[in-house]
Design an enzyme around this catalytic site. Structure first.
Site, short mmCIF file in Angstrom:
data_model
loop_
_atom_site.label_atom_id
_atom_site.label_comp_id
_atom_site.label_asym_id
_atom_site.label_seq_id
_atom_site.Cartn_x
_atom_site.Cartn_y
_atom_site.Cartn_z
N ILE A 119 59.34 63.50 4.35
CA ILE A 119 58.70 62.33 4.97
C ILE A 119 59.33 62.06 6.35
O ILE A 119 58.61 61.81 7.32
CB ILE A 119 58.85 61.08 4.05
CG1 ILE A 119 58.24 61.36 2.67
CG2 ILE A 119 58.22 59.84 4.70
CD1 ILE A 119 56.76 61.66 2.62
N GLY A 126 60.47 55.42 -3.03
CA GLY A 126 61.50 55.83 -3.99
C GLY A 126 62.55 54.76 -4.20
O GLY A 126 63.41 54.88 -5.07
N SER A 131 54.84 54.25 -2.65
CA SER A 131 54.82 55.72 -2.80
C SER A 131 53.45 56.30 -2.43
O SER A 131 52.48 55.57 -2.22
CB SER A 131 55.14 56.10 -4.24
OG SER A 131 53.99 55.85 -5.04
N CYS A 132 53.38 57.62 -2.42
CA CYS A 132 52.13 58.31 -2.06
C CYS A 132 50.99 57.94 -3.01
O CYS A 132 49.89 57.59 -2.58
CB CYS A 132 52.35 59.81 -2.03
SG CYS A 132 53.30 60.45 -3.43
N ASN A 133 51.26 57.99 -4.31
CA ASN A 133 50.20 57.66 -5.28
C ASN A 133 49.78 56.20 -5.16
O ASN A 133 48.59 55.88 -5.20
CB ASN A 133 50.68 57.96 -6.71
CG ASN A 133 50.59 59.44 -7.03
OD1 ASN A 133 49.52 60.03 -6.93
ND2 ASN A 133 51.71 60.05 -7.39
N ARG A 172 51.29 66.29 -8.44
CA ARG A 172 51.84 67.62 -8.11
C ARG A 172 53.29 67.67 -8.61
O ARG A 172 54.00 66.67 -8.61
CB ARG A 172 51.75 67.88 -6.60
CG ARG A 172 52.54 66.91 -5.70
CD ARG A 172 53.97 67.31 -5.52
NE ARG A 172 54.74 66.41 -4.70
CZ ARG A 172 55.52 65.43 -5.16
NH1 ARG A 172 55.59 65.19 -6.45
NH2 ARG A 172 56.23 64.70 -4.33
N HIS A 181 53.20 53.50 -11.87
CA HIS A 181 52.33 53.27 -10.70
C HIS A 181 51.64 51.90 -10.76
O HIS A 181 51.41 51.27 -9.73
CB HIS A 181 51.30 54.39 -10.59
CG HIS A 181 51.92 55.74 -10.60
ND1 HIS A 181 52.10 56.48 -11.75
CD2 HIS A 181 52.44 56.48 -9.59
CE1 HIS A 181 52.70 57.62 -11.46
NE2 HIS A 181 52.92 57.64 -10.16
N ALA A 182 51.31 51.45 -12.00
CA ALA A 182 50.63 50.16 -12.13
C ALA A 182 51.55 49.04 -11.60
O ALA A 182 51.12 48.18 -10.84
CB ALA A 182 50.27 49.91 -13.59
N HIS A 224 48.00 65.55 -5.14
CA HIS A 224 47.72 64.87 -6.40
C HIS A 224 46.20 64.70 -6.51
O HIS A 224 45.47 64.80 -5.52
CB HIS A 224 48.29 63.44 -6.42
CG HIS A 224 49.72 63.29 -6.05
ND1 HIS A 224 50.75 63.85 -6.76
CD2 HIS A 224 50.31 62.57 -5.06
CE1 HIS A 224 51.90 63.49 -6.23
NE2 HIS A 224 51.67 62.72 -5.19
N GLN A 251 50.42 64.24 -0.85
CA GLN A 251 51.62 63.42 -1.04
C GLN A 251 52.55 63.45 0.15
O GLN A 251 53.24 62.46 0.43
CB GLN A 251 52.37 63.92 -2.30
CG GLN A 251 53.12 65.25 -2.18
CD GLN A 251 52.23 66.48 -2.26
OE1 GLN A 251 51.04 66.36 -2.54
NE2 GLN A 251 52.80 67.65 -2.03
P1 NAD Z 1 63.58 64.85 1.05
O1 NAD Z 1 64.62 65.25 0.07
O2 NAD Z 1 62.58 65.85 1.50
O3 NAD Z 1 64.28 64.25 2.34
C1 NAD Z 1 65.37 63.39 2.30
C2 NAD Z 1 66.29 63.72 3.46
O4 NAD Z 1 67.39 62.80 3.46
C3 NAD Z 1 66.89 65.12 3.37
O5 NAD Z 1 66.82 65.73 4.64
C4 NAD Z 1 68.34 64.87 2.99
O6 NAD Z 1 69.20 65.86 3.53
C5 NAD Z 1 68.60 63.53 3.65
N1 NAD Z 1 69.71 62.80 3.05
C6 NAD Z 1 70.22 62.91 1.80
N2 NAD Z 1 71.24 62.04 1.64
C7 NAD Z 1 71.37 61.37 2.81
C8 NAD Z 1 72.25 60.37 3.28
N3 NAD Z 1 73.21 59.86 2.51
N4 NAD Z 1 72.11 59.94 4.56
C9 NAD Z 1 71.13 60.43 5.38
N5 NAD Z 1 70.28 61.39 4.99
C10 NAD Z 1 70.38 61.85 3.72
O7 NAD Z 1 62.87 63.56 0.42
P2 NAD Z 1 61.42 63.01 0.75
O8 NAD Z 1 60.46 63.71 -0.13
O9 NAD Z 1 61.19 63.00 2.23
O10 NAD Z 1 61.54 61.53 0.18
C11 NAD Z 1 62.10 60.47 0.95
C12 NAD Z 1 61.56 59.15 0.43
O11 NAD Z 1 60.14 59.15 0.59
C13 NAD Z 1 61.83 58.88 -1.06
O12 NAD Z 1 61.98 57.50 -1.25
C14 NAD Z 1 60.54 59.35 -1.72
O13 NAD Z 1 60.30 58.74 -2.97
C15 NAD Z 1 59.52 58.90 -0.68
N6 NAD Z 1 58.24 59.62 -0.72
C16 NAD Z 1 58.19 60.98 -0.85
C17 NAD Z 1 56.95 61.62 -0.90
C18 NAD Z 1 56.84 63.09 -1.08
O14 NAD Z 1 55.81 63.55 -1.55
N7 NAD Z 1 57.80 63.89 -0.74
C19 NAD Z 1 55.79 60.88 -0.76
C20 NAD Z 1 55.86 59.49 -0.56
C21 NAD Z 1 57.10 58.87 -0.55
#
Ligand code: NAD
Length: 336
Positions: free
Chosen positions: A12, A109, A138-140, A167, A193-194, A219, A300
């Site tokens: 993200i 998250g 979140s995405c969903n 997914r 999700h609800a 998804h 997502q």
């Molecule tokens: P990711 O693991 O791809 O990215 C997280 C990044 O943060 C990584 O580069 C990691 O190295 C870094 N990181 C880890 N610990 C850290 C710290 N202490 N300080 C700074 N950086 C740190 O995760 P993501 O999928 O991008 O998810 C990030 C957030 O977005 C979460 O809350 C997740 O639930 C939400 N989200 C993810 C998606 C998805 O599909 N991937 C969709 C919607 C929302």
């Protein structure tokens, strides 16, 4: 010009950082990384400044990736931080954002309590105006809320029942699964999700169920909405057609599978094959009296990116929802 930091440069974070670089009213100060991996290397190649924890400076310098400062330096140099660290880590950073009195946007998250408000641009932008801490759901949940708030424009939504096929992993996540199973997520009802939808629309009667499927692309949601009054199918199609960030896919183009939608994104030369729009299959829209059913696909990795950009404008009171959604969409090449 709002100065924006991105803390956590993963799936993200890198998309949000690229989106910030395209906004006429925003400046990307830099991104925070913890390890000098390929994502850090590419950010450096793109000219993005990288900030790291104090204890990681040596590790980055040994890898040949220059460090612009610590994560505290990044927070201080910015007006607002978009926290895209892994689930639960954002809450650990909140005291730092508070210490330097900086606004922050958190992700889905995190628990809803981390922020003053949970956010969906089409549902509650105005309520988020001036809020110091905003959580983009979140995405969903973003897809559910976009759809529910859109149908609510036809006539009041009274009840929602939805099944979510999730997914299993993002494309880069080599250690996640399953690779050969369908796994209820969880095998109890309702799925989380609800509750997440209720963090934005407080009193909505909604029940969701979810299953994880061995795919990385998108998804898919199967949703059943009960409305206060009888509606016509043409009115439902019209509101979907005329709402930003929702695309009706015509069955005549034979693009009904997530693999085909991603192929469309590739053919359009979309960056990273991203699809930030909710992709509704037009033939799936079924209306019987006051019930509406439909199916749509959700990318997502990118659906929350425009939401983060709008959340920054809401938090800093930069402009109205309509103007923000328009500028975000135009700058990111979103179809409408
Ligand atoms: P990711 O693991 O791809 O990215 C997280 C990044 O943060 C990584 O580069 C990691 O190295 C870094 N990181 C880890 N610990 C850290 C710290 N202490 N300080 C700074 N950086 C740190 O995760 P993501 O999928 O991008 O998810 C990030 C957030 O977005 C979460 O809350 C997740 O639930 C939400 N989200 C993810 C998606 C998805 O599909 N991937 C969709 C919607 C929302």
């Amino acid at each position: 010009m709002i100065s924006v930091a991105v803390n956590g440069y993963g799936t993200i974070g890198k998309r949000v950082a690229d989106a910030i670089l395209k906004q006429p009213d925003m400046r990307l100060v830099g991104v925070a990384k913890t390890s000098p991996n390929y994502e850090a290397f590419i950010a450096h190649r793109k000219g993005i400044k990288i900030y790291v924890p104090q204890q990681s400076i040596k590790k980055f310098e040994e890898s040949g990736i220059p460090v612009a400062g610590t994560i505290e330096d990044l927070v201080k140099a910015s007006d607002i931080v978009v926290d895209t660290t892994p689930n639960g880590v954002g809450a650990q950073y909140k005291p730092i954002y508070q210490q330097f009195q900086r606004n922050a946007i958190f992700q889905g998250g995190e628990k809803a309590e981390v922020a003053d408000i949970s956010f969906s641009a089409l549902c509650n932008y105005d309520e988020a105006l001036g809020k110091k801490y905003i959580r983009v759901v979140s995405c969903n949940t973003t897809a559910l809320l976009r759809t529910i708030c859109t149908i609510n424009k036809v006539t009041k939504v009274e009840k929602v029942r939805a099944t979510i096929v999730r997914r299993a992993a993002d494309q880069k996540e080599v250690k996640k699964g399953p690779i050969n199973s369908l796994v209820p997520d969880p095998a109890t009802v309702p799925s989380h999700h609800a509750k997440d939808v209720n963090s934005v629309i407080k009193n909505l009667d909604i029940v969701t169920m979810a299953v994880i499927a061995p795919t990385t692309l998108m998804h898919m949601h199967f949703i059943n909405i009960t409305l206060k009054d009888k509606v016509e199918k043409k009115d439902v199609l019209s509101v979907l057609e005329n709402t930003p960030r929702i695309v009706l896919i015509s069955s005549k183009y034979d693009a009904e599978a997530t693999a085909e939608l991603v192929e469309v994104a590739r053919d359009l030369k979309r960056e990273r094959n991203d699809i930030p729009e909710v992709m509704v299959f037009d033939d799936s829209v079924y209306v019987k009296d006051n019930e509406v059913m439909l199916m749509y696909a959700v990318h997502q990795e990118s659906i929350v990116v425009p939401e983060n950009v709008d959340a920054i404008r809401a938090s800093t009171r930069l402009m109205s929802a309509e103007d923000s959604i328009r500028i975000t969409n135009e700058s990111l090449g979103i179809l409408k």
